[in-house]
Design a protein around this motif. Structure first.
Motif, PDB file in Angstrom:
ATOM      1  N   ASN A 156      37.980  40.563  29.158  1.00 12.89           N
ATOM      2  CA  ASN A 156      36.541  41.446  29.209  1.00 12.89           C
ATOM      3  C   ASN A 156      35.763  41.304  28.708  1.00 12.89           C
ATOM      4  OD1 ASN A 156      35.415  43.687  30.463  1.00 12.89           O
ATOM      5  ND2 ASN A 156      35.657  44.448  28.273  1.00 12.89           N
ATOM      6  N   LYS A 157      35.717  40.825  26.999  1.00  9.92           N
ATOM      7  CA  LYS A 157      34.986  41.069  25.957  1.00  9.92           C
ATOM      8  C   LYS A 157      34.561  39.157  26.133  1.00  9.92           C
ATOM      9  CE  LYS A 157      35.117  39.762  21.407  1.00  9.92           C
ATOM     10  NZ  LYS A 157      36.613  39.805  20.266  1.00  9.92           N
ATOM     11  N   LEU A 158      34.786  38.408  26.403  1.00  6.00           N
ATOM     12  CA  LEU A 158      34.749  37.408  26.413  1.00  6.00           C
ATOM     13  C   LEU A 158      33.497  36.487  28.048  1.00  6.00           C
ATOM     14  CD1 LEU A 158      37.821  35.277  24.930  1.00  6.00           C
ATOM     15  CD2 LEU A 158      35.787  35.686  24.210  1.00  6.00           C
ATOM     16  N   ALA A 159      33.773  38.041  29.112  1.00  2.00           N
ATOM     17  CA  ALA A 159      33.223  37.650  29.727  1.00  2.00           C
ATOM     18  C   ALA A 159      31.991  37.826  30.049  1.00  2.00           C
ATOM     19  CB  ALA A 159      34.253  38.502  31.366  1.00  2.00           C
ATOM     20  N   ALA A 160      32.007  39.557  28.932  1.00  4.60           N
ATOM     21  CA  ALA A 160      30.871  40.257  28.493  1.00  4.60           C
ATOM     22  C   ALA A 160      29.674  38.838  28.091  1.00  4.60           C
ATOM     23  CB  ALA A 160      31.162  41.747  28.140  1.00  4.60           C
ATOM     24  N   GLN A 161      30.336  38.765  27.167  1.00  3.35           N
ATOM     25  CA  GLN A 161      29.908  37.305  26.320  1.00  3.35           C
ATOM     26  C   GLN A 161      28.653  36.111  27.495  1.00  3.35           C
ATOM     27  OE1 GLN A 161      31.959  35.130  23.193  1.00  3.35           O
ATOM     28  NE2 GLN A 161      32.439  37.204  22.386  1.00  3.35           N
ATOM     29  N   ARG A 162      29.553  36.277  28.163  1.00  2.00           N
ATOM     30  CA  ARG A 162      29.194  35.345  29.469  1.00  2.00           C
ATOM     31  C   ARG A 162      28.318  35.819  31.054  1.00  2.00           C
ATOM     32  NH1 ARG A 162      30.538  31.133  25.689  1.00  2.00           N
ATOM     33  NH2 ARG A 162      31.557  29.479  26.197  1.00  2.00           N
ATOM     34  N   ASN A 163      28.522  36.775  30.199  1.00  2.00           N
ATOM     35  CA  ASN A 163      27.643  38.148  31.413  1.00  2.00           C
ATOM     36  C   ASN A 163      28.106  37.737  32.834  1.00  2.00           C
ATOM     37  OD1 ASN A 163      26.324  39.230  32.331  1.00  2.00           O
ATOM     38  ND2 ASN A 163      24.222  38.721  32.122  1.00  2.00           N
ATOM     39  N   LYS A 164      29.034  37.715  32.784  1.00  2.00           N
ATOM     40  CA  LYS A 164      30.603  37.880  34.141  1.00  2.00           C
ATOM     41  C   LYS A 164      31.161  38.647  34.878  1.00  2.00           C
ATOM     42  CE  LYS A 164      30.256  32.841  34.953  1.00  2.00           C
ATOM     43  NZ  LYS A 164      30.401  30.767  34.687  1.00  2.00           N
ATOM     44  N   THR A 165      31.960  38.410  35.316  1.00  2.00           N
ATOM     45  CA  THR A 165      32.564  38.715  35.803  1.00  2.00           C
ATOM     46  C   THR A 165      34.682  38.387  36.106  1.00  2.00           C
ATOM     47  OG1 THR A 165      31.358  40.958  36.727  1.00  2.00           O
ATOM     48  CG2 THR A 165      33.689  41.436  37.218  1.00  2.00           C
ATOM     49  N   ALA A 166      35.411  38.515  35.196  1.00  2.51           N
ATOM     50  CA  ALA A 166      36.546  37.289  35.679  1.00  2.51           C
ATOM     51  C   ALA A 166      37.452  38.338  36.340  1.00  2.51           C
ATOM     52  CB  ALA A 166      37.430  37.724  34.024  1.00  2.51           C
ATOM     53  N   ARG A 167      37.868  37.498  37.385  1.00  2.77           N
ATOM     54  CA  ARG A 167      38.877  38.390  38.573  1.00  2.77           C
ATOM     55  C   ARG A 167      40.113  38.071  37.718  1.00  2.77           C
ATOM     56  NH1 ARG A 167      35.019  35.678  41.175  1.00  2.77           N
ATOM     57  NH2 ARG A 167      36.706  33.903  39.870  1.00  2.77           N
ATOM     58  N   ILE A 168      40.587  39.208  38.135  1.00  2.00           N
ATOM     59  CA  ILE A 168      42.348  39.350  37.535  1.00  2.00           C
ATOM     60  C   ILE A 168      43.130  39.740  38.845  1.00  2.00           C
ATOM     61  CG2 ILE A 168      43.791  40.395  35.469  1.00  2.00           C
ATOM     62  CD1 ILE A 168      41.702  39.696  34.105  1.00  2.00           C
ATOM     63  N   ALA A 169      44.497  38.745  38.339  1.00  4.57           N
ATOM     64  CA  ALA A 169      46.268  39.191  39.075  1.00  4.57           C
ATOM     65  C   ALA A 169      46.628  39.168  37.797  1.00  4.57           C
ATOM     66  CB  ALA A 169      46.715  37.786  40.174  1.00  4.57           C
ATOM     67  N   LEU A 170      47.522  40.504  38.203  1.00  4.37           N
ATOM     68  CA  LEU A 170      48.433  41.433  36.973  1.00  4.37           C
ATOM     69  C   LEU A 170      49.639  40.134  37.416  1.00  4.37           C
ATOM     70  CD1 LEU A 170      48.522  45.046  36.549  1.00  4.37           C
ATOM     71  CD2 LEU A 170      47.370  43.304  34.659  1.00  4.37           C
ATOM     72  N   ARG A 171      50.308  39.752  36.487  1.00  4.33           N
ATOM     73  CA  ARG A 171      51.528  39.250  36.458  1.00  4.33           C
ATOM     74  C   ARG A 171      52.634  40.211  36.208  1.00  4.33           C
ATOM     75  NH1 ARG A 171      54.072  33.276  34.215  1.00  4.33           N
ATOM     76  NH2 ARG A 171      56.114  33.843  34.224  1.00  4.33           N
ATOM     77  N   ILE A 172      53.578  40.575  37.167  1.00  2.48           N
ATOM     78  CA  ILE A 172      54.647  41.711  37.466  1.00  2.48           C
ATOM     79  C   ILE A 172      55.682  41.174  37.629  1.00  2.48           C
ATOM     80  CG2 ILE A 172      55.637  44.111  38.443  1.00  2.48           C
ATOM     81  CD1 ILE A 172      51.896  44.358  38.158  1.00  2.48           C
ATOM     82  N   ASN A 173      56.027  41.836  36.028  1.00  2.00           N
ATOM     83  CA  ASN A 173      57.550  41.464  36.592  1.00  2.00           C
ATOM     84  C   ASN A 173      58.563  42.296  37.250  1.00  2.00           C
ATOM     85  OD1 ASN A 173      60.237  41.370  35.338  1.00  2.00           O
ATOM     86  ND2 ASN A 173      59.402  40.255  33.096  1.00  2.00           N
ATOM     87  N   PRO A 174      58.777  41.390  38.340  1.00  2.18           N
ATOM     88  CA  PRO A 174      60.128  42.412  39.257  1.00  2.18           C
ATOM     89  C   PRO A 174      61.191  42.931  39.396  1.00  2.18           C
ATOM     90  CG  PRO A 174      59.498  40.819  39.925  1.00  2.18           C
ATOM     91  CD  PRO A 174      58.756  40.486  38.401  1.00  2.18           C
ATOM     92  N   ASN A 175      61.755  42.478  37.534  1.00  2.00           N
ATOM     93  CA  ASN A 175      63.041  42.489  37.375  1.00  2.00           C
ATOM     94  C   ASN A 175      64.097  41.771  38.987  1.00  2.00           C
ATOM     95  OD1 ASN A 175      65.335  43.492  35.547  1.00  2.00           O
ATOM     96  ND2 ASN A 175      65.711  44.993  36.384  1.00  2.00           N
ATOM     97  N   VAL A 176      63.964  40.546  38.984  1.00  2.00           N
ATOM     98  CA  VAL A 176      64.164  40.259  39.806  1.00  2.00           C
ATOM     99  C   VAL A 176      65.460  39.280  39.289  1.00  2.00           C
ATOM    100  CG1 VAL A 176      64.768  38.653  42.261  1.00  2.00           C
ATOM    101  CG2 VAL A 176      63.212  40.691  42.164  1.00  2.00           C
ATOM    102  N   ASP A 177      66.549  38.767  39.805  1.00  2.00           N
ATOM    103  CA  ASP A 177      67.274  37.666  38.939  1.00  2.00           C
ATOM    104  C   ASP A 177      67.792  36.468  39.868  1.00  2.00           C
ATOM    105  OD1 ASP A 177      68.969  35.996  37.733  1.00  2.00           O
ATOM    106  OD2 ASP A 177      70.258  37.508  37.926  1.00  2.00           O
ATOM    107  N   ALA A 178      66.581  35.125  39.215  1.00  2.00           N
ATOM    108  CA  ALA A 178      66.445  33.926  40.622  1.00  2.00           C
ATOM    109  C   ALA A 178      68.022  33.416  40.135  1.00  2.00           C
ATOM    110  CB  ALA A 178      65.668  33.617  39.808  1.00  2.00           C
TER     111      ALA A 178
END
Ligand SMILES: *Cc1c(COP(=O)(O)O)cnc(C)c1O
Length: 387
Positions: free
Chosen positions: A123-145
């Motif tokens: 958020n801070k760095l995007a503000a410096q560039r006057n942009k909005t960065a898209r975020i996908a949240l990496r969720i830890n689903p607790n699934v055993d691979a």
């Protein structure tokens, strides 16, 4: 994978080197592309950490793949290969300011964010560039691979992602910040997964999460299920192309995508492993008391997977058709883990024979080092060879 066809060139090329069969690359990429297209609004992001060879990246772009990057350097390589920023996603628990700025400056599709402090910095760095960065949240689903413990990433004890319990608070926080926007959810449960049950479980988890978010009025634009599709290391010639059909069918059948939502996955190994081989020469055959060793000029500096996670690569002697014998295949490096295989059956092997270690196209060259002051292993593709 075709190797004998190229043998005259192999005989005169300095070993060790990686060889990539571009015909098999095309077959692999076409199949992956055909199978993912059965899911509407989908993008296949090639996980460039598996192989960052420029020719392979160029083909990834030609087939319309996006990129999953885990460093700023990987974003730059993808951009250099012509892949547009809006097809690049960027994951990793320790993104530095410099790397985040590379992502912002190339207007990447989204940051797969793994912690609250990271989101605040984006958020801070995007503000410096006057942009909005898209975020996908990496969720830890607790699934055993159900894969090797060193390549499992979706359990609560792993360092990756945000815990399910914190998810809603974190999304609210993103929504409250002016220079980031909440775009989607990201998952990655592990690598070399061959039992699709884990992916079915992942789908169920995602469906539940989506129901919960919808009930709270939170709109999710993209679902990214990560990578992990495995390949057949024991019979690469029998199964040269990964089971993309079964993999995408699993998501098509079990994942409830919402109208307009985009589907993303990030495959690395399945897109590169089987068309790569490490070609080496036998330096010595050494008789020991109970064993015979074939000592190669390739070691774990060139292919680290066996010493890093007890992986096994099928070995072929390309230049002998003698009677079968048993060998321990080892490298020249001064470490006892520098072993490619024990009690391997190979045709009678002599000094100078060419040995191919198969399925080495993923997590091979990218992990190479110059330990012992060895030169960095080279790469050639079938396109570099005029027959
Ligand atoms: C390594 C990695 C991948 C690719 O995994 P494969 O098992 O090679 O398909 C995908 N996503 C993330 C976040 C990764 O770290």
């Amino acid at each position: 994978m075709e190797l004998q066809k190229y043998i005259e060139r192999f005989k005169v090329t300095e070993t060790p080197f990686y060889f990539y069969d571009i015909d098999l690359l095309k077959e692999t990429f076409s199949e992956a592309s055909a199978q993912i297209s059965t899911i509407p609004n989908s993008t296949l992001h090639f996980a460039v950490k598996a192989n960052d060879n420029a020719t392979i990246l160029r083909y990834a772009n030609e087939y319309g793949f996006g990129i999953d990057a885990v460093s700023g350097g990987e974003i730059l390589k993808a951009v250099e290969a012509g892949i547009p920023g809006n097809r690049i996603v960027f994951a990793g628990v320790g993104k530095t300011d410099r790397e985040i700025l590379i992502g912002i400056d190339h207007d990447i599709m989204c940051f797969n964010a793994e912690s609250v402090p990271e989101i605040d910095i984006i958020n801070k760095l995007a503000a410096q560039r006057n942009k909005t960065a898209r975020i996908a949240l990496r969720i830890n689903p607790n699934v055993d691979a159900h894969t090797h413990k060193n390549i499992t990433t979706g359990l609560e004890e792993n360092k990756f992602g945000i815990a399910l319990d914190d998810m809603v608070d974190v999304i609210r926080r993103i929504q409250a910040l002016p220079h980031v926007s909440y775009h989607g959810l990201h998952f990655h449960i592990g690598s070399q997964v061959l039992e699709f049950d884990c992916f079915v479980q992942l789908c169920h988890k995602i469906n539940e999460i989506q129901d919960r978010l919808e009930a709270l009025g939170i709109q999710t634009q993209s679902i990214n299920v990560g990578g992990g599709l495995g390949v057949d290391y024991e019979d690469p010639m029998g199964h040269p192309v990964a089971d993309f059909k079964g993999y995408f069918q699993t998501f098509r059948e079990h994942l409830r995508l919402r109208p307009g939502q985009s589907f993303h996955c990030e495959l690395g190994r399945a897109l590169t492993a089987q068309y790569g081989a490490l070609i080496s020469r036998v330096v010595y055959v050494k008789q020991a008391k109970r064993k015979q060793f074939a000592i190669l000029d390739a070691g774990f500096t060139d292919l680290m997977r066996p010493s890093l996670y007890q992986a096994h690569h099928k070995a072929l002697n390309l230049t002998s058709d003698g009677k079968a014998e048993t060998y321990d295949l080892v490298g020249p490096i001064c470490e006892s883990t520098d072993v490619f295989g024990q009690d391997e059956t190979l045709p009678a092997t002599r000094r100078g024979d060419l040995i191919a270690l198969l399925s080495a196209g993923a997590y091979g060259h990218v992990m190479a080092s110059t330990y012992n002051s060895r030169p960095l292993v080279g790469e050639i593709t079938s396109e570099d060879i005029v027959l």
